[in-house]
Enzyme design. Structure first.
Site, PDB file in Angstrom:
ATOM      1  N   CYS B  92      -6.595  44.146  95.769  1.00 15.69           N
ATOM      2  CA  CYS B  92      -5.636  44.796  96.661  1.00 15.69           C
ATOM      3  C   CYS B  92      -4.723  43.788  97.352  1.00 15.69           C
ATOM      4  O   CYS B  92      -3.764  44.161  98.013  1.00 15.69           O
ATOM      5  CB  CYS B  92      -6.371  45.620  97.710  1.00 15.69           C
ATOM      6  N   HIS B 382      -2.531  54.199  98.699  1.00 20.60           N
ATOM      7  CA  HIS B 382      -2.866  52.800  98.435  1.00 20.60           C
ATOM      8  C   HIS B 382      -2.962  52.523  96.929  1.00 20.60           C
ATOM      9  O   HIS B 382      -4.039  52.528  96.371  1.00 20.60           O
ATOM     10  CB  HIS B 382      -4.195  52.490  99.156  1.00 20.60           C
ATOM     11  N   CYS B 412      -7.588  43.546 103.145  1.00 24.47           N
ATOM     12  CA  CYS B 412      -8.901  43.285 102.559  1.00 24.47           C
ATOM     13  C   CYS B 412      -8.835  43.593 101.067  1.00 24.47           C
ATOM     14  O   CYS B 412      -8.051  44.431 100.639  1.00 24.47           O
ATOM     15  CB  CYS B 412      -9.959  44.156 103.219  1.00 24.47           C
TER      16      CYS B 412
END
Lengths: 659, 426
Positions: B92, B382, B412
């Site tokens: 990510c 996301h 994160c």
């Protein structure tokens, strides 16, 4: 190899001795096959015949646009059928030579590949097409009153079989890349992330050839099948077009029926028949329609206005359908009405439209996500275009715009869809009355291509340009009209319908006869059926604004029907009883009536009013009148517009007198 | 090469609307979306035909055929084909890391400009055969005789045909991201209510930002979509409270579909440059990247999987000589509401800051009204690799509109990593 410089073409040779031929027409944004372009091509072909490269690839130098067809503008310079035939035969010889080049050839189709462009592409051994949204293949010739004349009728029937070939030539349908591949017009698809150049190079280096039709498709060109299919095609085509008005598709069917199994003979038929059609009045009329369309589309080009969001106020039939149409054209729309329950029916109708036009679930879901119900009306603040489509009441509209003006972006287009209230009366409440324009859509929005862009003395010229640019963005043709009762289209239509009611009432001429007479003349729908379709309540409203004294008795007739709840198609009964969306007509009612003279009588006020509108300066010129009446009322396209028709028929009668 | 450190300018960004997986982008691929956002930057900044020094981009869920994704995507855009493309992946953190790498090369004078981008789709998931069956296919491909071909299938079991779906989980623990986060929430005693509250605020803020037109420059309509389809303007505590927990059936479980990010399709890109390049191209600078840090935690031995940003931010602040309170804006990526709240709780914990981060005391709390002021991933969604570029673009615009200020980014990632950065405008 010669190093001749061409104006419209480029020749390059690569490491593998493959020759790359790029068409890039000088001084034009798209490629079309003009005389000049073809003359140069003939020189190039002579050169290629002498100096064999290992292979040839044809591509376009224009971004995502291959060849849009022959240069239609040059058709008007053709003086006689003989001259047309000679030209066609010349092109046939040239295309034959391209086809006969003694080395592998391939063509890259990326973007529009229409008419003559597709006919040229069919002369190559192998066709590679970009599988992207902007690729379209098709034969729009019938829409110009002719049929494919650069060898298309012969080569398409040979390439994909008569049945499919005739379907696409008769309908003028535009095919997407994958559809063209499915039919066998294209041999290989290359996706948006692929390499067209390499696909074409491989095809040439490996000497790939197009496979041609499958056995079943080929069989449709055989004698007995042809006879049967031609009959079916005639039947289907007659249901849509009157052979007397639109001869081209019928000529094509005849040619194919006679010699569909022999491409040489088909070519010969083309030369004879297409030459005749080009010089006929239908093609002239339809070419005029095409050029009028181009004229309308060119308006607003001076403005770089581009909308992202539209806010529509009033979720009735017009407001709701305008909103849905804008969404379908890719915009985000907020739709406002007093309560959610008034917006819901519009959302439902929109969903139906999206399902019909967009087909796949993801695209439908995308469109639905862009149509946003907005009871509070907050969307107005961010919208680039605000369209008011509430009920026809001056005070209500004034109140609305007064409140809106302080909230909307200073750059936004502020528009009303009113068909009855003078623009200046609404604009008078604004701090800047110059910014209000009318955007008058027609019902049904998804089918009527015209939008009247209404202005008045106080309107800023720039707003007309911006309004027109917006119409172009949503794929509607803008027609600037001066604000006056009925503008152009409704004013003319009202006269014409009034006349029909009058004849019906005074002389008891059956409504079926009135409609039939108008249809014979070439109108898409007769005046009585049109009144029922528009809605008698709406018609009554329009008469209120326009009719004046003489409308008294006709208005009373309409009012009586409306009072009985007979509103036309939407209520199931008006002048006609409607079942499953069709007017129930008594076909016997037409017996013994001279439809031709009835049509003349019916059309007279239509023509008179067109002339009056021109004299009153409602639109800028007679082209604008014709364009408005064709795209706003479906006035017989093959006649090229009402004023064009009048001018031509007076010319014709003068000629007759001379004889 | 320049002999001094140059400033890293963020010119601006462009992204496509984000969509929940298997909705409107169900037919789109990573290559489609990545090309679209690169094109978005090209259109926004007039870079048609322009040769950039680098495009660095990546995707987390990726087909093996997309091994050269960044380069392929730029070739499908209007950029000059002479622009090199580097495909990079850090879960990510992918596109934030891409921006930082381009930034480092700009700072050291190796390059002048570049686009950092990321894309992800779980609608176009790469589905593969298991290792055993794949090896059989390879063997068969190499076989020359019928006997060898037959031998390749010796002992074949139809169960081998079971397709392998890409797992959204940790290979070493066998647990999904959500299950890990559920453990973190338990450890830090994060309540369901606090998580739902954060989620609701994220939706409300994102929705308000849309209504205020703040995303107009950042989000380019694409693929029939004009806005993120996960944002719920009417999000409320009652609705969020009614949702079932999804990662654990324990009575104490707190993570729901409402306070976790959904699987999302989308892409984002950001343009970075040296000040000289920006000036030469007459492009105003929105903000500057001034510091960054990537760190990791030992999640295999039971540290919280998504706690690495606490470390990355702490280490970055120490190097930059700043405290956690020296910021006007905080962009804390919301993988899960619980993960954001755990991070904040850890910074507030004296024990954690002393024992784990080696500080003298707690880093302290932040002013929550400065955090994710236009909402974040819980609301907009996301798409793993795209989130970094979205956040950089968003913060750059916030700083530009504010005129000056300093913002903190913390993201994160899977594998127990965290990427942090500081952006400033003066």
């Amino acid at each position: 190899m010669s190093t001749t410089e061409y104006r419209n073409w480029r020749l390059e040779h690569d490491l593998d001795k493959v020759c790359w031929l790029t068409i890039d027409r000088e001084g034009e944004s798209s490629n079309s096959l003009s005389q000049d372009v073809l003359t140069e091509l003939a020189q190039i072909v002579t050169d290629l015949e002498k100096n064999h490269p290992r292979g040839l690839v044809l591509q376009s130098g224009k971004n995502h646009s291959f060849i849009v067809g022959a240069d239609v503008r040059e058709f008007d310079q053709v003086k006689s059928t003989e001259e047309a035939e000679q030209f066609i035969r010349e092109v046939h010889r040239l295309f034959d030579r391209v086809e006969a080049l003694p080395f592998p050839t391939a063509v890259i189709i990326d973007g529009y590949c229409l008419g003559g462009g597709l006919e040229l592409a069919l002369c190559f051994d192998y066709r590679v097409a970009a599988n992207i949204e902007s690729t379209r293949l098709g034969f729009p010739e019938v829409k110009l009153g002719i049929y494919p004349g650069f060898g298309g009728s012969a080569r398409t029937t040979r390439q994909i079989g008569g049945f499919q070939a005739m379907q696409i030539m008769l309908t003028g349908r535009m095919l997407r890349a994958h559809q063209a591949k499915g039919l066998g017009l294209v041999d290989q698809l290359v996706g948006p992330h692929g390499g067209l150049r390499w696909a074409a190079r491989n095809a040439v280096l490996k000497g790939r050839k197009s496979r041609g039709p499958g056995r079943a498709a080929k069989l449709t060109n055989s004698g007995p099948a042809r006879k049967f299919l031609a009959g079916q095609m005639r039947k289907q085509t007659s249901a849509k077009a009157n052979p007397a008005h639109y001869p081209a598709p019928f000529e094509l069917i005849d040619a194919w029926e006679e010699c569909g199994d022999d491409p040489r003979k088909m070519l010969n038929e083309e030369a004879v028949r297409v030459a005749r059609l080009i010089n006929g009045s239908t093609s002239k009329g339809l070419r005029r329609v095409f050029s009028l369309m181009e004229q309308l589309k060119s308006q607003g080009k001076g403005s770089d206005f581009k909308a992202r969001r539209v806010h529509v106020i009033g979720a009735g039939v017009m407001g709701g359908d305008i909103a849905a149409w804008c969404v379908l054209q890719g915009l985000e729309v907020t739709l406002q009405d007093r309560e959610m329950k008034y917006i819901e029916p519009a959302l439902k109708r929109a969903k139906k439209l999206f399902a019909k036009r967009l087909k796949t679930a993801d695209r439908i879901a995308g469109a639905q996500s862009r149509l946003i119900a907005d009871v509070e009306g907050t969307g107005a603040e961010r919208a680039d275009v605000i369209i008011e489509a509430i009920f026809e009441n001056l005070e209500a509209k004034q109140k609305l715009f007064e409140e809106l003006e302080s909230r909307v972006k200073p750059t936004a287009i502020l528009a009303t869809n009113t068909s009855a209230i003078p623009l200046k009366d609404i604009a008078s409440v604004l701090k800047k009355p110059a910014r209000l324009v009318g955007l008058h859509f027609f019902n049904p929005v998804a089918k009527m291509p015209l939008v009247e862009v209404v202005y008045d003395k106080q309107t800023r010229a720039e707003e007309i340009e911006r309004g027109s640019a917006f119409c172009n963005q949503i794929n509607r043709f803008p027609l600037p009209v001066r604000s006056s009762p009925g503008f152009l289209v409704n004013r003319v239509l009202a006269r014409y319908m009034l006349k029909a009611f009058q004849i019906h009432r005074e002389r008891e001429v059956p409504k079926e006869a009135l409609d039939k007479a108008a249809e014979r003349f070439g109108m898409p729908m007769g005046p009585v059926e049109l009144a029922d379709t528009v809605g008698l309540d709406v018609g009554l409203g329009v008469m209120g604004t326009l009719g004046g004294e003489e409308a008294g008795e006709e208005a009373a007739l309409l009012k009586a029907l409306v009072d009985q709840g007979k509103l036309g198609k939407k209520s199931g009964e008006g002048f006609y009883v409607w079942k499953k969306g069709r007017a129930q007509k008594d076909s016997d009612a037409v017996e013994g009536i001279n439809l031709e003279s009835l049509a003349q009588e019916l059309m007279q006020p239509y023509f008179d009013e067109c002339r009056a509108c021109l004299a009153d300066g409602i639109v800028k010129d007679s082209d604008a009148v014709d364009a408005g009446m064709i795209f706003g009322t479906g006035f017989a396209p093959f006649r090229g517009g009402p004023l064009f028709y009048l001018e031509n028929s007076s010319k014709r009668s003068e000629e007759n007198e001379d004889e | 090469m320049s002999d001094h450190i140059r400033r890293i300018a963020v010119i601006g960004s462009s992204r496509i609307p984000f969509c929940r997986s298997n909705t409107i982008y169900s037919e789109k691929t990573n290559l489609d979306m990545l090309s679209a956002v690169i094109q978005g930057v090209v259109d926004r900044y007039g870079l048609d035909g322009e040769q950039l020094d680098e495009v660095i981009a990546g995707a987390v869920t990726s087909h093996s055929k997309d091994w050269n994704l960044a380069r392929e995507a730029l070739l499908s855009s209007g950029l000059s084909p002479l622009t090199p493309g580097i495909t990079l992946q850090q879960a990510c953190g992918t596109s934030l890391q891409s921006a930082l790498m381009i930034g480092a090369k700009i700072a050291s004078g190796q390059i002048d400009c570049g686009i950092a981008a990321g894309t992800d789709t779980t609608s176009d998931a790469p589905i593969a055969f298991g290792r055993k069956f794949s090896q059989r296919l390879v063997k068969m491909g190499a076989a020359r005789t019928g006997k060898q071909r037959l031998a390749a299938f010796k002992g074949f079991n139809p169960a081998e045909l079971k397709p392998m779906l890409p797992a959204n989980g940790e290979p070493r623990t066998g647990m999904s991201m959500g299950q890990h986060c559920e453990r973190m929430a338990r450890e830090w005693e994060i309540t369901r209510e606090a998580q739902d509250q954060l989620a609701m605020e994220s939706h409300q803020k994102a929705s308000a930002a849309y209504d205020a037109g703040l995303f107009d420059d950042l989000v380019t309509p694409w693929g029939g979509v004009s806005r993120d389809n996960n944002i719920k303007p009417d999000s409320n505590m009652e609705k969020l409270g009614s949702l079932r927990t999804v990662f654990s059936k324990d009575a104490g479980a707190t993570l729901t579909a409402g306070n976790s990010t959904p699987l999302t399709d989308g892409a984002a890109a950001v343009l970075l440059a040296s000040e000289q390049w920006a000036k030469a191209h007459k492009l105003p600078v929105q903000a500057y990247i001034t510091a960054s840090r990537t760190s990791a935690v030992d999640f295999v031995n039971d540290e919280g999987l998504l706690m690495a940003p606490t470390v990355a931010v702490s280490e970055m602040l120490q190097r930059a000589g700043l405290t956690l309170q020296d910021f006007d804006y905080y962009e804390i990526h919301e993988a899960f509401a619980a993960q954001v709240l755990c991070t904040l709780a850890a910074w507030e914990s004296e024990d954690y800051c002393k024992d784990r981060l080696g500080l003298d005391g707690a880093m302290g709390s932040i002013d929550r009204s400065k955090m994710n002021i236009h909402g974040s991933s819980l609301a907009v969604g996301h798409p793993f690799a795209a989130t970094g570029a979205r956040i950089v673009g968003n913060l750059a615009q916030i700083l530009e509109k504010a005129g000056k200020g300093r913002g903190l980014i913390s993201i994160c990632t899977a594998g127990g990593m965290g990427v942090a950065a500081i952006m400033e405008r003066d």
